[in-house]
Scaffold this active site. Structure first.
Site, PDB file in Angstrom:
ATOM      1  N   ALA A  18      50.323  43.348   0.077  1.00  0.00           N
ATOM      2  CA  ALA A  18      50.817  44.715   0.233  1.00  0.00           C
ATOM      3  C   ALA A  18      51.625  45.144  -0.985  1.00  0.00           C
ATOM      4  CB  ALA A  18      51.679  44.815   1.490  1.00  0.00           C
ATOM      5  N   SER A  86      49.632  36.676   0.598  1.00  0.00           N
ATOM      6  CA  SER A  86      50.592  37.414   1.408  1.00  0.00           C
ATOM      7  C   SER A  86      49.870  38.145   2.554  1.00  0.00           C
ATOM      8  CB  SER A  86      51.392  38.362   0.509  1.00  0.00           C
ATOM      9  OG  SER A  86      52.551  38.838   1.137  1.00  0.00           O
ATOM     10  N   LYS A 163      63.678  38.067  -3.746  1.00  0.00           N
ATOM     11  CA  LYS A 163      62.865  37.428  -2.711  1.00  0.00           C
ATOM     12  C   LYS A 163      61.407  37.208  -3.114  1.00  0.00           C
ATOM     13  CE  LYS A 163      66.136  37.350   0.487  1.00  0.00           C
ATOM     14  NZ  LYS A 163      66.727  36.073   0.973  1.00  0.00           N
ATOM     15  N   ASP A 214      59.117  29.931  -2.184  1.00  0.00           N
ATOM     16  CA  ASP A 214      58.914  31.307  -1.723  1.00  0.00           C
ATOM     17  C   ASP A 214      60.122  31.763  -0.913  1.00  0.00           C
ATOM     18  OD1 ASP A 214      57.949  33.710  -0.656  1.00  0.00           O
ATOM     19  OD2 ASP A 214      55.941  32.907  -0.300  1.00  0.00           O
ATOM     20  N   HIS A 241      57.033  33.718  -4.411  1.00  0.00           N
ATOM     21  CA  HIS A 241      55.983  34.387  -3.647  1.00  0.00           C
ATOM     22  C   HIS A 241      54.863  34.902  -4.545  1.00  0.00           C
ATOM     23  CE1 HIS A 241      54.317  36.189  -0.081  1.00  0.00           C
ATOM     24  NE2 HIS A 241      54.268  37.373  -0.640  1.00  0.00           N
TER      25      HIS A 241
END
Length: 263
Positions: A18, A86, A163, A214, A241
């Site tokens: 996304a 993801s 993050k 991650d 990530h």
């Protein structure tokens, strides 16, 4: 027998998460192509350079349609290795459910991985309910007053830095800041869908690549998904990530291993 490391035309399809786009794979697609693999990194609907705004993509299938169109265009007998990053894990699961005979293996890269027992939204619902991620400055808001469209999502600069991209270079962060787009997790639509079937999605070979550093979909949640839905093989990369930008060489080695073994 082909020489080790020779792609020999084996086909790998890289599916972004996304807010990202096919551009996010540039450090991985380039060496894979140089090694002889055929590589596609399509933009999903309303992503990358796809011209549609998110409001014209009301369902998860609409969002996935560019990937489904790519697989539909392949001749009978042609099989690909699908790699979903993801949220892209749910896109590749839908693709495997739709075209199981065209999929040699599905690779989940620190990705949401549906099972065949629950609706496709289940792992994301568990992720949100369990408060596995502090969403920080992510902006989530309704697209319409009636609630017919999925909630939109745009990652803010702090969550990107802390993050998602914490092991990426400053240049990668600059690139991402200029190319990220508003997206959605499409939970409102996925919650209405039936589970993917054991006969189709369930029958496809699966590999999970755990990214141990991650901070978005954390190591423990990735491993919970694997325990919940066992796969053929688990690999690990010490990466954040956005592993395709922070640790592309290690990822290329993993993907060539998978393609050479399963395709």
């Amino acid at each position: 027998m082909a020489a080790p490391g020779c792609g020999c035309g084996k086909h790998i399809v890289l599916v972004h998460g996304a807010c990202l786009g096919g551009w996010s794979w540039f450090k991985v697609a380039t060496p894979l192509r140089a090694a002889g693999y055929r590589v596609d990194a399509p933009d999903l609907a309303a992503s990358g350079v796809d011209p549609r705004p998110l409001r014209e993509v009301p369902t998860f299938r609409d969002y996935t349609q560019p990937l489904l169109d790519l697989l539909a265009s392949l001749p009978d007998g042609h099989r690909v290795v699908l790699v979903g990053h993801s949220l892209g894990g749910v896109n590749v699961a839908l693709a495997a459910e739709t075209f199981p005979d065209k999929v040699a293996a599905v690779v989940f890269l620190c990705a949401f991985m549906p099972d065949c027992a629950a609706r496709p939204s289940h792992v994301m619902e568990k992720f949100v309910e369990g408060k596995w991620l502090d969403w920080m400055d992510t902006e989530m808001k309704p697209q319409d007053a009636e609630g017919k469209l999925p909630t939109s999502m745009m990652l803010g600069p702090r969550i990107i830095r802390e993050k998602f991209f914490q092991l990426c270079s400053p240049e990668d962060l600059t690139l991402a800041a200029s190319l990220l787009r508003v997206s959605s997790m499409f939970v409102e639509d996925l919650v209405l869908q039936q589970p993917y079937t054991q006969e189709r999605y369930g029958s496809v070979r699966k590999v999970y690549i755990v990214c141990t550093e991650d901070n978005a979909i954390v190591d423990k949640f990735q491993r919970w998904m694997v325990e919940n839905n066992p796969v053929d093989e688990v690999k690990e990369i010490a990466a954040d990530h956005v592993v395709m930008l922070s640790r592309p060489d290690e990822l290329v080695r993993c993907l060539t291993d998978v393609a050479d073994k399963y395709a």
